[in-house]
Design a protein around this motif. Structure first.
Motif, PDB file in Angstrom:
ATOM      1  N   ASP A   1      -1.972   7.138   9.451  1.00 41.86           N
ATOM      2  CA  ASP A   1      -2.988   6.374  10.170  1.00 41.86           C
ATOM      3  C   ASP A   1      -3.769   5.458   9.226  1.00 41.86           C
ATOM      4  OD1 ASP A   1      -4.937   5.536  12.101  1.00 41.86           O
ATOM      5  OD2 ASP A   1      -6.251   7.188  11.491  1.00 41.86           O
ATOM      6  N   ALA A   2      -4.390   6.042   8.215  1.00 46.71           N
ATOM      7  CA  ALA A   2      -5.305   5.289   7.354  1.00 46.71           C
ATOM      8  C   ALA A   2      -4.590   4.359   6.391  1.00 46.71           C
ATOM      9  CB  ALA A   2      -6.190   6.259   6.572  1.00 46.71           C
ATOM     10  N   ASP A   3      -3.596   4.884   5.676  1.00 49.81           N
ATOM     11  CA  ASP A   3      -2.953   4.113   4.616  1.00 49.81           C
ATOM     12  C   ASP A   3      -1.856   3.190   5.136  1.00 49.81           C
ATOM     13  OD1 ASP A   3      -4.425   5.430   2.536  1.00 49.81           O
ATOM     14  OD2 ASP A   3      -3.113   7.157   2.794  1.00 49.81           O
TER      15      ASP A   3
ATOM     16  N   MET B   1       0.849  -1.194   0.000  1.00 46.35           N
ATOM     17  CA  MET B   1       0.000   0.000   0.000  1.00 46.35           C
ATOM     18  C   MET B   1       0.879   1.237   0.000  1.00 46.35           C
ATOM     19  SD  MET B   1      -3.201   1.113   0.236  1.00 46.35           S
ATOM     20  CE  MET B   1      -3.659   2.849   0.115  1.00 46.35           C
ATOM     21  N   ILE B   2       0.513   2.230  -0.817  1.00 43.65           N
ATOM     22  CA  ILE B   2       1.241   3.491  -0.860  1.00 43.65           C
ATOM     23  C   ILE B   2       0.248   4.629  -0.619  1.00 43.65           C
ATOM     24  CG2 ILE B   2       2.621   5.066  -2.275  1.00 43.65           C
ATOM     25  CD1 ILE B   2       3.476   2.526  -3.890  1.00 43.65           C
TER      26      ILE B   2
ATOM     27  N   ALA C   1      -2.604  -0.561   6.650  1.00 49.98           N
ATOM     28  CA  ALA C   1      -2.087  -1.700   5.882  1.00 49.98           C
ATOM     29  C   ALA C   1      -1.183  -2.578   6.739  1.00 49.98           C
ATOM     30  CB  ALA C   1      -1.337  -1.195   4.657  1.00 49.98           C
ATOM     31  N   LEU C   2      -0.277  -1.947   7.478  1.00 45.68           N
ATOM     32  CA  LEU C   2       0.666  -2.718   8.298  1.00 45.68           C
ATOM     33  C   LEU C   2      -0.059  -3.547   9.351  1.00 45.68           C
ATOM     34  CD1 LEU C   2       3.511  -0.059   8.799  1.00 45.68           C
ATOM     35  CD2 LEU C   2       3.556  -2.069   7.304  1.00 45.68           C
TER      36      LEU C   2
ATOM     37  N   ASP D   1       2.390  -4.905   3.482  1.00 42.15           N
ATOM     38  CA  ASP D   1       3.498  -3.954   3.442  1.00 42.15           C
ATOM     39  C   ASP D   1       2.980  -2.574   3.025  1.00 42.15           C
ATOM     40  OD1 ASP D   1       6.042  -3.005   3.702  1.00 42.15           O
ATOM     41  OD2 ASP D   1       6.928  -4.337   2.195  1.00 42.15           O
ATOM     42  N   ALA D   2       3.749  -1.522   3.344  1.00 41.49           N
ATOM     43  CA  ALA D   2       3.305  -0.166   3.026  1.00 41.49           C
ATOM     44  C   ALA D   2       4.492   0.770   2.866  1.00 41.49           C
ATOM     45  CB  ALA D   2       2.381   0.362   4.126  1.00 41.49           C
TER      46      ALA D   2
END
Length: 227
Positions: A187-189, A181-182, A193-194, A199-200
């Motif tokens: 908080d949200a992204d 995720m990018i 995701a983590l 992975d982010a």
């Protein structure tokens, strides 16, 4: 990153330059209704209020209607600008209508999408309103890059809720260990995701201090160093 096959992007503040486009939409709406407030003054108060309201909305503490009304009502109240609920509702509707007309992308967005599209399957996960996000992507010419688009309305939950990531992965037919995720929102992204086990990478345009364990880029082209 050889195990990564699919990349999930946030849209607003990550690829699509929300603040620049939002300012242009408000300039049009305020002028149309002869609101005698300098745009710069209006935005000085509106931008942080919008951020606060979106944080409440993201965590299901307010509704979409409360978000759209409250951020404008509070701005006009702080400015001591007398207006009516009817006009606030009208400005809210017209702002959402005009917003997709302005389609500035972040520097390097098209270049990095071209680069990544040749190597990965690309997707969108957004908390933005379905009625607006599709127009933003089409009008800015980036819709062709993405195989799937997941928004919070179709998923029934918003980032950082793990269910929206699960919904997006099912739609894309990919496993979390092969996905990343990018996005701009820690908080949200990123943490969303983590915490889901995905992975982010944080798009940290303003170079804010973040925890050392989180991967970050300050410019979209820097994603080439990771992917």
């Amino acid at each position: 990153m050889k195990h990564i096959t699919d990349i999930f992007f946030d849209l607003d503040h990550t690829l699509w330059d929300f603040e620049k486009n939002s300012a242009l939409a408000f300039e049009k709406v305020l002028k149309k209704h002869k609101i005698t407030v300098e745009l710069e003054v209006f935005l000085k108060h509106y931008v942080p209020l919008n951020f606060k309201y979106w944080e409440l909305y993201r965590h299901d503490k307010i509704t979409q209607d409360q978000l759209r009304y409250g951020r404008l009502k509070d701005t006009f109240d702080i400015l001591n600008y007398e207006t009516s609920d009817e006009l606030i509702d009208l400005i809210s509707v017209e702002y959402i209508h005009y917003l997709p007309e302005f389609n500035y992308l972040f520097d390097g967005a098209l270049e990095i999408l071209d680069y990544l599209n040749a190597k990965y399957n690309l997707h969108i996960i957004t908390n933005g309103f379905q009625e607006v996000q599709a127009g933003k992507m089409t009008n800015s010419g980036i819709d062709m890059y993405f195989k799937t688009i997941t928004n919070s309305e179709m998923a029934g939950v918003k980032k950082p809720n793990p269910k929206i990531f699960e919904f997006a992965l099912l739609k894309a037919n990919v496993q979390k260990q092969n996905s990343i995720m990018i996005g701009d929102c820690l908080d949200a992204d990123v943490n969303g995701a983590l915490n889901f086990g995905m992975d982010a990478i944080h798009f940290n345009e303003n170079n804010k201090e973040i925890p050392n364990h989180i991967k970050q880029v300050n410019h979209l082209i820097e994603l080439k160093n990771h992917l």
